[in-house]
Design a protein around this motif. Sequence first.
Motif, PDB file in Angstrom:
ATOM      1  N   GLY A  25       8.532   4.437  -8.884  1.00  0.00           N
ATOM      2  CA  GLY A  25       8.611   3.978 -10.288  1.00  0.00           C
ATOM      3  C   GLY A  25       8.926   2.417 -10.340  1.00  0.00           C
ATOM      4  O   GLY A  25       8.615   1.884 -11.421  1.00  0.00           O
ATOM      5  N   ARG A  26       8.980   1.913  -9.039  1.00  0.00           N
ATOM      6  CA  ARG A  26       9.261   0.595  -9.248  1.00  0.00           C
ATOM      7  C   ARG A  26       8.075  -0.273  -9.016  1.00  0.00           C
ATOM      8  O   ARG A  26       6.927   0.091  -8.465  1.00  0.00           O
ATOM      9  CB  ARG A  26      10.111   0.080  -7.772  1.00  0.00           C
ATOM     10  CG  ARG A  26      11.748   0.774  -8.063  1.00  0.00           C
ATOM     11  CD  ARG A  26      12.512   0.006  -6.988  1.00  0.00           C
ATOM     12  NE  ARG A  26      12.173   0.816  -5.462  1.00  0.00           N
ATOM     13  CZ  ARG A  26      12.487   1.863  -5.170  1.00  0.00           C
ATOM     14  NH1 ARG A  26      13.074   2.550  -5.692  1.00  0.00           N
ATOM     15  NH2 ARG A  26      12.225   2.194  -3.719  1.00  0.00           N
ATOM     16  N   GLY A  27       8.039  -1.446  -9.587  1.00  0.00           N
ATOM     17  CA  GLY A  27       6.943  -2.289  -9.553  1.00  0.00           C
ATOM     18  C   GLY A  27       7.180  -3.940  -9.492  1.00  0.00           C
ATOM     19  O   GLY A  27       8.304  -4.315  -9.511  1.00  0.00           O
ATOM     20  N   ARG A  28       5.884  -4.758  -9.432  1.00  0.00           N
ATOM     21  CA  ARG A  28       5.906  -5.879  -9.380  1.00  0.00           C
ATOM     22  C   ARG A  28       4.610  -6.693  -9.926  1.00  0.00           C
ATOM     23  O   ARG A  28       3.746  -5.936  -9.624  1.00  0.00           O
ATOM     24  CB  ARG A  28       6.319  -6.717  -8.139  1.00  0.00           C
ATOM     25  CG  ARG A  28       5.335  -6.251  -7.021  1.00  0.00           C
ATOM     26  CD  ARG A  28       5.715  -6.818  -5.580  1.00  0.00           C
ATOM     27  NE  ARG A  28       4.547  -6.508  -4.723  1.00  0.00           N
ATOM     28  CZ  ARG A  28       3.494  -7.538  -4.328  1.00  0.00           C
ATOM     29  NH1 ARG A  28       3.533  -8.742  -5.154  1.00  0.00           N
ATOM     30  NH2 ARG A  28       2.646  -7.183  -3.432  1.00  0.00           N
ATOM     31  N   VAL A  29       4.782  -7.910 -10.284  1.00  0.00           N
ATOM     32  CA  VAL A  29       3.597  -8.328 -11.030  1.00  0.00           C
ATOM     33  C   VAL A  29       2.810  -9.133  -9.601  1.00  0.00           C
ATOM     34  O   VAL A  29       3.387  -9.576  -8.761  1.00  0.00           O
ATOM     35  CB  VAL A  29       3.896  -9.522 -11.745  1.00  0.00           C
ATOM     36  CG1 VAL A  29       2.664 -10.403 -12.065  1.00  0.00           C
ATOM     37  CG2 VAL A  29       4.610  -9.321 -13.088  1.00  0.00           C
ATOM     38  N   VAL A  30       1.562  -8.602  -9.844  1.00  0.00           N
ATOM     39  CA  VAL A  30       0.707  -9.152  -8.511  1.00  0.00           C
ATOM     40  C   VAL A  30      -0.283 -10.029  -8.749  1.00  0.00           C
ATOM     41  O   VAL A  30      -0.710 -10.879  -7.836  1.00  0.00           O
ATOM     42  CB  VAL A  30      -0.054  -7.845  -7.609  1.00  0.00           C
ATOM     43  CG1 VAL A  30       1.305  -6.891  -7.072  1.00  0.00           C
ATOM     44  CG2 VAL A  30      -1.028  -7.147  -8.842  1.00  0.00           C
ATOM     45  N   HIS A  31      -0.518 -10.363 -10.212  1.00  0.00           N
ATOM     46  CA  HIS A  31      -1.438 -11.204 -10.548  1.00  0.00           C
ATOM     47  C   HIS A  31      -0.836 -11.736 -11.904  1.00  0.00           C
ATOM     48  O   HIS A  31      -0.703 -11.238 -12.683  1.00  0.00           O
ATOM     49  CB  HIS A  31      -2.910 -10.557 -10.698  1.00  0.00           C
ATOM     50  CG  HIS A  31      -3.982 -11.508 -11.411  1.00  0.00           C
ATOM     51  ND1 HIS A  31      -4.302 -12.817 -11.057  1.00  0.00           N
ATOM     52  CD2 HIS A  31      -4.439 -11.633 -12.814  1.00  0.00           C
ATOM     53  CE1 HIS A  31      -5.169 -13.239 -11.649  1.00  0.00           C
ATOM     54  NE2 HIS A  31      -5.329 -12.742 -12.733  1.00  0.00           N
ATOM     55  N   GLU A  32      -0.443 -13.166 -12.021  1.00  0.00           N
ATOM     56  CA  GLU A  32       0.035 -13.735 -13.053  1.00  0.00           C
ATOM     57  C   GLU A  32      -0.586 -13.886 -14.283  1.00  0.00           C
ATOM     58  O   GLU A  32      -0.353 -13.926 -15.543  1.00  0.00           O
ATOM     59  CB  GLU A  32       0.584 -15.093 -12.638  1.00  0.00           C
ATOM     60  CG  GLU A  32       1.865 -15.120 -11.468  1.00  0.00           C
ATOM     61  CD  GLU A  32       3.078 -14.474 -12.167  1.00  0.00           C
ATOM     62  OE1 GLU A  32       3.245 -14.386 -13.305  1.00  0.00           O
ATOM     63  OE2 GLU A  32       3.842 -14.286 -11.313  1.00  0.00           O
ATOM     64  N   GLY A  33      -2.088 -13.772 -14.071  1.00  0.00           N
ATOM     65  CA  GLY A  33      -3.056 -14.045 -15.061  1.00  0.00           C
ATOM     66  C   GLY A  33      -3.384 -15.397 -15.635  1.00  0.00           C
ATOM     67  O   GLY A  33      -2.537 -16.191 -14.954  1.00  0.00           O
ATOM     68  N   LEU A  34      -4.182 -15.541 -16.359  1.00  0.00           N
ATOM     69  CA  LEU A  34      -4.758 -16.792 -16.537  1.00  0.00           C
ATOM     70  C   LEU A  34      -4.461 -17.257 -18.213  1.00  0.00           C
ATOM     71  O   LEU A  34      -5.094 -18.218 -18.746  1.00  0.00           O
ATOM     72  CB  LEU A  34      -6.279 -16.962 -16.533  1.00  0.00           C
ATOM     73  CG  LEU A  34      -6.795 -16.483 -14.789  1.00  0.00           C
ATOM     74  CD1 LEU A  34      -8.114 -16.478 -15.058  1.00  0.00           C
ATOM     75  CD2 LEU A  34      -6.263 -17.506 -14.083  1.00  0.00           C
ATOM     76  N   GLY A  35      -3.690 -16.466 -18.802  1.00  0.00           N
ATOM     77  CA  GLY A  35      -3.331 -16.642 -20.188  1.00  0.00           C
ATOM     78  C   GLY A  35      -4.275 -16.112 -21.018  1.00  0.00           C
ATOM     79  O   GLY A  35      -4.182 -16.503 -22.281  1.00  0.00           O
ATOM     80  N   ARG A  36      -5.206 -15.318 -20.360  1.00  0.00           N
ATOM     81  CA  ARG A  36      -6.326 -14.477 -21.411  1.00  0.00           C
ATOM     82  C   ARG A  36      -6.244 -13.023 -20.797  1.00  0.00           C
ATOM     83  O   ARG A  36      -5.663 -12.792 -19.806  1.00  0.00           O
ATOM     84  CB  ARG A  36      -7.715 -15.171 -20.855  1.00  0.00           C
ATOM     85  CG  ARG A  36      -7.836 -16.618 -21.141  1.00  0.00           C
ATOM     86  CD  ARG A  36      -9.251 -17.049 -20.897  1.00  0.00           C
ATOM     87  NE  ARG A  36      -9.760 -16.965 -19.748  1.00  0.00           N
ATOM     88  CZ  ARG A  36      -9.561 -18.072 -18.709  1.00  0.00           C
ATOM     89  NH1 ARG A  36      -8.823 -19.176 -18.725  1.00  0.00           N
ATOM     90  NH2 ARG A  36      -9.929 -18.017 -17.388  1.00  0.00           N
ATOM     91  N   GLN A  37      -6.854 -12.311 -21.776  1.00  0.00           N
ATOM     92  CA  GLN A  37      -6.389 -11.002 -21.824  1.00  0.00           C
ATOM     93  C   GLN A  37      -6.897 -10.253 -20.683  1.00  0.00           C
ATOM     94  O   GLN A  37      -7.934 -10.628 -20.185  1.00  0.00           O
ATOM     95  CB  GLN A  37      -7.022 -10.233 -23.187  1.00  0.00           C
ATOM     96  CG  GLN A  37      -6.261 -10.758 -24.526  1.00  0.00           C
ATOM     97  CD  GLN A  37      -7.077 -10.166 -25.692  1.00  0.00           C
ATOM     98  OE1 GLN A  37      -8.161  -9.572 -25.546  1.00  0.00           O
ATOM     99  NE2 GLN A  37      -6.321  -9.850 -26.574  1.00  0.00           N
ATOM    100  N   THR A  38      -6.167  -9.301 -20.388  1.00  0.00           N
ATOM    101  CA  THR A  38      -6.811  -8.202 -19.223  1.00  0.00           C
ATOM    102  C   THR A  38      -6.816  -6.965 -20.020  1.00  0.00           C
ATOM    103  O   THR A  38      -5.726  -6.495 -20.511  1.00  0.00           O
ATOM    104  CB  THR A  38      -6.135  -8.203 -17.928  1.00  0.00           C
ATOM    105  OG1 THR A  38      -6.159  -9.404 -17.107  1.00  0.00           O
ATOM    106  CG2 THR A  38      -6.679  -7.010 -16.985  1.00  0.00           C
ATOM    107  N   VAL A  39      -7.814  -6.172 -20.175  1.00  0.00           N
ATOM    108  CA  VAL A  39      -7.841  -4.885 -20.933  1.00  0.00           C
ATOM    109  C   VAL A  39      -8.324  -3.940 -19.849  1.00  0.00           C
ATOM    110  O   VAL A  39      -7.372  -3.505 -19.019  1.00  0.00           O
ATOM    111  CB  VAL A  39      -8.978  -4.925 -21.934  1.00  0.00           C
ATOM    112  CG1 VAL A  39      -8.769  -3.868 -22.694  1.00  0.00           C
ATOM    113  CG2 VAL A  39      -8.759  -6.285 -22.867  1.00  0.00           C
TER     114      VAL A  39
END
Length: 317
Positions: A81-95
């Motif tokens: 159940g543990r996790g981490r952010v692997v992609h910070e994103g570009l400030g635009r949505q991921t659906v």
Amino acid sequence: MTRSLSRRQLLGAGTALGATALVGGTAQASPASPRSAIPWPAEFPLPNGWGPEGVAIGFGPYAYFGSIATGGVYRVDLASGRGRVVHEGLGRQTVGLKADARGRLFLAGGSSGELRVVDAHSGALIAAHAVGGQDSFVNDVVLTHDAAWFTESFGARLYKLPLGKNGRLGRPETLALSGDWVQSGFTSNGIAPTSDGSALLVTNAAVDGGSLMRVNPRTGVARKVDLGDTTLPSGDGLVLIGRTLYVVQPNSNQVDVIRLNRSGSRGTAIDVIRDDRFDLPTTAAAYQGRLYLPNSRFTTPDRDENTPYNAVSVPLV
């Protein structure tokens, strides 16, 4: 958790956004964990303010959750159940998102009108294509043997990202939808292949109170799937396992279970999954005999960067 074939009254919420999250739109579920006899967590937190919508599971015990808020991707070890952010994103949505066997994530960019591909390990951006234009919503994605297919909620079309030899990424193509397809505002959502691989299954909110369409991937001709009296008013993420289709319906906090014929032209409702922990789950992915669903909490007032989110799992039918 209770299961019933009766319909719950829809909540007074707007239509939730959608995505299915599996490798190639299918999953092979096995009954037990290979790692340990200790039960895996049936519920785990996601980052505050994350705004989850889509989920994908690859061949390992890792689930990936996209963020509408940041466009990032959060990876969870299902065993702990543990996790981490692997992609910070570009400030635009991921659906919606999907994971392939080459360690790539295919992301539907929502209101950005984009298709994106990122490295599931490093989070590096591999490709990005603007396909939707203004007033677009690229909603969900499924992988087939030769393409990644994306739904467009505000237009009668699908987007195809060809996959060539050794998984080489091609240039995006647009497939116009015709036949029984009716477009009215926010219309399409989840997508999955038929079990025989001959067509694509796409939800349609505009036809007969909510329907499932079978789309010819060569011509774009759509035919309504005969589900008898079953309607899918808020049909969102789709999970196909063999010939059993799981349809997430956020507004009614349930997952409809439908048995399809091989070609996907007809189906019969066989069950409904409900759970007290559901809080507008939008999509699902299957692993080790369970469905994993992110709670979108779309109707929670005053959602912000401090709003808590989670994901839950329930047994497959």
